[in-house]
Motif scaffolding. Structure first.
Motif, PDB file in Angstrom:
ATOM      1  N   SER A  47      28.915  49.289 -16.560  1.00 29.14           N
ATOM      2  CA  SER A  47      27.700  50.094 -16.597  1.00 29.14           C
ATOM      3  C   SER A  47      26.899  49.737 -17.843  1.00 29.14           C
ATOM      4  N   LEU A  48      25.590  49.941 -17.726  1.00 30.84           N
ATOM      5  CA  LEU A  48      24.699  49.696 -18.849  1.00 30.84           C
ATOM      6  C   LEU A  48      23.437  50.518 -18.672  1.00 30.84           C
ATOM      7  N   SER A  49      22.667  50.613 -19.724  1.00 32.34           N
ATOM      8  CA  SER A  49      21.347  51.226 -19.679  1.00 32.34           C
ATOM      9  C   SER A  49      20.331  50.118 -19.837  1.00 32.34           C
ATOM     10  N   MET A  50      19.199  50.259 -19.140  1.00 26.42           N
ATOM     11  CA  MET A  50      18.146  49.251 -19.197  1.00 26.42           C
ATOM     12  C   MET A  50      16.797  49.956 -19.090  1.00 26.42           C
ATOM     13  N   PRO A  51      15.720  49.282 -19.488  1.00 25.64           N
ATOM     14  CA  PRO A  51      14.398  49.889 -19.331  1.00 25.64           C
ATOM     15  C   PRO A  51      14.126  50.210 -17.862  1.00 25.64           C
ATOM     16  N   GLY A  52      13.329  51.234 -17.611  1.00 24.71           N
ATOM     17  CA  GLY A  52      13.057  51.689 -16.258  1.00 24.71           C
ATOM     18  C   GLY A  52      12.342  50.689 -15.383  1.00 24.71           C
ATOM     19  N   ASP A  53      11.679  49.690 -15.989  1.00 22.55           N
ATOM     20  CA  ASP A  53      10.991  48.690 -15.171  1.00 22.55           C
ATOM     21  C   ASP A  53      11.842  47.444 -14.948  1.00 22.55           C
ATOM     22  N   ASN A 178      24.219  47.009 -26.451  1.00 19.18           N
ATOM     23  CA  ASN A 178      24.896  48.157 -27.056  1.00 19.18           C
ATOM     24  C   ASN A 178      25.253  49.239 -26.050  1.00 19.18           C
ATOM     25  N   SER A 179      24.665  49.198 -24.851  1.00 21.31           N
ATOM     26  CA  SER A 179      24.968  50.201 -23.848  1.00 21.31           C
ATOM     27  C   SER A 179      26.051  49.776 -22.850  1.00 21.31           C
ATOM     28  N   VAL A 180      26.453  48.510 -22.880  1.00 22.63           N
ATOM     29  CA  VAL A 180      27.411  47.998 -21.896  1.00 22.63           C
ATOM     30  C   VAL A 180      28.778  48.676 -22.074  1.00 22.63           C
ATOM     31  N   ARG A 181      29.310  49.145 -20.950  1.00 24.85           N
ATOM     32  CA  ARG A 181      30.638  49.765 -20.930  1.00 24.85           C
ATOM     33  C   ARG A 181      31.426  49.205 -19.755  1.00 24.85           C
ATOM     34  N   LEU A 182      32.715  48.872 -20.010  1.00 23.58           N
ATOM     35  CA  LEU A 182      33.607  48.370 -18.950  1.00 23.58           C
ATOM     36  C   LEU A 182      34.644  49.426 -18.623  1.00 23.58           C
TER      37      LEU A 182
END
Length: 182
Positions: A47-53, A178-182
């Motif tokens: 999982s990760l977070s990314m900009p909405g676009d 920095n948002s990547v999680r395994l």
């Protein structure tokens, strides 16, 4: 006296009302800047977070387990030129051995120019980083690769952008890494 109090209350209400509209302007523009919002994305247990676009993307690499890209960055071939791929190498040798082997091969290819190789930390664990440029179809791209080990697998987070746009994307790349999680 009642007249002065009434005028004072009206003035206070006017001041409060005006300050409210100054600090909270009415938005007549219905468009939302998705690049300023973040969304969570999960695929293959990552999982990760990314900009909405940004959007889920396809990758040319067979080792890719997750790929996301800036939806506004299509190149002439229709591929997103600004992207982040996460690759997984199973049954790999040691992290240092795989890293060295990969960049020794790239160093012998004149289409690649290694800018930096060194130790970093990823999620509090030792990791390796390589920054380099590549030339393909007369387009120079800059890449940042973070290599780390999780269990018996080695993962590579590869961030890429045209070299002329890379510096503008570093903050976004760091946010995603920095948002990547395994």
């Amino acid at each position: 006296m009642k007249k002065i109090i009434g005028i004072g209350l009206i003035l206070i209400l006017l001041i409060v009302g005006i300050s409210f509209f100054i600090n909270n302007p009415i938005n007549t523009d219905n468009e939302v800047d998705l690049s300023q919002q973040s969304v969570n994305y999960t695929e293959n247990g990552i999982s990760l977070s990314m900009p909405g676009d940004w959007v889920a993307a396809n990758s040319k690499s067979n080792d890719t387990v997750l790929a996301v890209a800036d939806s506004n960055s299509k190149d002439s071939s229709g591929f997103n030129s600004i992207n982040v791929n996460i690759e997984k190498k199973s049954k790999a040798k040691s992290l240092q051995s795989e890293f060295n082997s990969n960049y020794n091969i790239l160093a012998r290819n004149s289409d690649f120019n290694i800018l930096y190789m060194g130790n970093v930390s990823f999620n509090g664990e030792p990791a390796l980083e390589a920054d380099y440029t590549s030339v393909s179809d007369n387009i120079t791209k800059q890449h940042k690769a973070i290599w780390f080990k999780k269990g018996s697998d080695i993962y590579v987070i590869l961030c890429s952008a045209p070299q002329s746009q890379y510096d503008d994307e570093v903050g976004t790349f760091d946010f995603i890494i920095n948002s990547v999680r395994l």
